[in-house]
Design a protein around this motif. Structure first.
Motif, PDB file in Angstrom:
ATOM      1  N   PHE A   5       8.181 -13.381  16.341  1.00 47.81           N
ATOM      2  CA  PHE A   5       8.720 -12.274  15.558  1.00 47.81           C
ATOM      3  C   PHE A   5       7.739 -11.847  14.473  1.00 47.81           C
ATOM      4  N   LYS A   6       7.041 -12.814  13.881  1.00 45.23           N
ATOM      5  CA  LYS A   6       6.036 -12.503  12.864  1.00 45.23           C
ATOM      6  C   LYS A   6       4.929 -11.641  13.464  1.00 45.23           C
ATOM      7  N   ARG A   7       4.536 -11.960  14.677  1.00 43.92           N
ATOM      8  CA  ARG A   7       3.492 -11.178  15.366  1.00 43.92           C
ATOM      9  C   ARG A   7       3.937  -9.729  15.537  1.00 43.92           C
ATOM     10  N   VAL A   8       5.199  -9.518  15.886  1.00 43.83           N
ATOM     11  CA  VAL A   8       5.740  -8.171  16.059  1.00 43.83           C
ATOM     12  C   VAL A   8       5.759  -7.431  14.725  1.00 43.83           C
ATOM     13  N   LEU A  85      13.160  -0.929  16.560  1.00 48.05           N
ATOM     14  CA  LEU A  85      12.198  -1.824  17.212  1.00 48.05           C
ATOM     15  C   LEU A  85      12.427  -3.278  16.824  1.00 48.05           C
ATOM     16  N   LEU A  86      12.590  -3.537  15.535  1.00 45.00           N
ATOM     17  CA  LEU A  86      12.795  -4.914  15.086  1.00 45.00           C
ATOM     18  C   LEU A  86      14.060  -5.509  15.681  1.00 45.00           C
ATOM     19  N   TYR A  87      15.107  -4.714  15.726  1.00 48.24           N
ATOM     20  CA  TYR A  87      16.371  -5.200  16.285  1.00 48.24           C
ATOM     21  C   TYR A  87      16.224  -5.511  17.774  1.00 48.24           C
ATOM     22  N   LYS A  88      15.500  -4.660  18.481  1.00 50.86           N
ATOM     23  CA  LYS A  88      15.281  -4.883  19.920  1.00 50.86           C
ATOM     24  C   LYS A  88      14.562  -6.217  20.140  1.00 50.86           C
ATOM     25  N   PHE A  89      13.500  -6.466  19.375  1.00 52.83           N
ATOM     26  CA  PHE A  89      12.763  -7.717  19.523  1.00 52.83           C
ATOM     27  C   PHE A  89      13.589  -8.910  19.057  1.00 52.83           C
ATOM     28  N   LEU A  90      14.371  -8.723  18.027  1.00 48.44           N
ATOM     29  CA  LEU A  90      15.234  -9.781  17.533  1.00 48.44           C
ATOM     30  C   LEU A  90      16.252 -10.201  18.594  1.00 48.44           C
ATOM     31  N   GLU A  91      16.839  -9.226  19.254  1.00 52.89           N
ATOM     32  CA  GLU A  91      17.802  -9.526  20.323  1.00 52.89           C
ATOM     33  C   GLU A  91      17.143 -10.246  21.498  1.00 52.89           C
ATOM     34  N   LEU A  92      15.937  -9.838  21.865  1.00 47.54           N
ATOM     35  CA  LEU A  92      15.224 -10.511  22.953  1.00 47.54           C
ATOM     36  C   LEU A  92      14.926 -11.962  22.596  1.00 47.54           C
ATOM     37  N   ILE A  93      14.596 -12.222  21.331  1.00 46.06           N
ATOM     38  CA  ILE A  93      14.346 -13.592  20.886  1.00 46.06           C
ATOM     39  C   ILE A  93      15.632 -14.411  20.948  1.00 46.06           C
ATOM     40  N   LYS A  94      16.717 -13.836  20.450  1.00 48.45           N
ATOM     41  CA  LYS A  94      17.993 -14.551  20.452  1.00 48.45           C
ATOM     42  C   LYS A  94      18.470 -14.870  21.861  1.00 48.45           C
ATOM     43  N   GLU A 104       7.664  -6.001  26.282  1.00 50.55           N
ATOM     44  CA  GLU A 104       7.905  -5.007  25.234  1.00 50.55           C
ATOM     45  C   GLU A 104       6.795  -5.039  24.180  1.00 50.55           C
ATOM     46  N   TYR A 105       6.309  -6.235  23.886  1.00 53.96           N
ATOM     47  CA  TYR A 105       5.219  -6.339  22.920  1.00 53.96           C
ATOM     48  C   TYR A 105       3.951  -5.668  23.456  1.00 53.96           C
TER      49      TYR A 105
END
Length: 158
Positions: A5-8, A85-94, A104-105
């Protein structure tokens, strides 16, 4: 999880025109770069540890920090775009979906996400404003020795 997430966030913040301008103009003072780094770390912590995080709460956090720390209000829709964008990546991580996260990245890296779609127009407007400001200064005459005000005479355009 946090490193991904930090990388994103690093990528998004590095490409965010509004934040770049705020840092370049020293809107948070002489330590604007450090404030931007703290902002990034805050958003990582907020997104990963806050309960009930959604697009609106992320956008509100982005807007609040930009306003309070950088005295900047983003009216270009960039905070909404970044929040999505942040929410999309956050959901993928979860969800633990590392394959979709990496895909996506990669798309994010190719597209240069979060650069304002109107960036060229903004730069042109800034250049025009600078030119107009220079023209105005050329036509300025002091009104009174004791006054801080100056009289601006308009110039007819051909």
């Amino acid at each position: 999880m946090e490193n991904s997430f930090k990388r994103v966030i690093e990528h998004i913040f590095d490409n965010w025109t509004g934040l770049k301008l705020a840092v370049d103009y020293g809107s948070a003072g002489s330590n604007s770069k450090e404030v931007a780094t703290g902002f990034m770390n805050y958003m990582i912590e907020y997104c990963l540890n806050e309960s009930n995080v959604d697009v609106d709460s992320i956008q509100e956090a982005l807007d609040d920090v930009m306003d309070q720390e950088f005295d900047t209000i983003c009216e270009d829709g960039s905070t909404k775009e970044i929040a999505i964008l942040l929410y999309k990546f956050l959901e993928l991580i979860k969800q633990g979906n590392t394959v979709a996260f990496d895909e996506e990245y990669q798309k994010l890296s190719v597209s240069g996400a979060c650069t304002n779609k109107n960036e060229i127009a903004v730069k042109e407007n800034l250049n025009n404003d600078i030119c107009e400001h220079s023209e105005i200064e050329e036509n300025c005459t002091p009104m009174d020795q004791d006054s801080e005000w100056i009289e601006v005479k308009s110039r007819k355009r051909r």
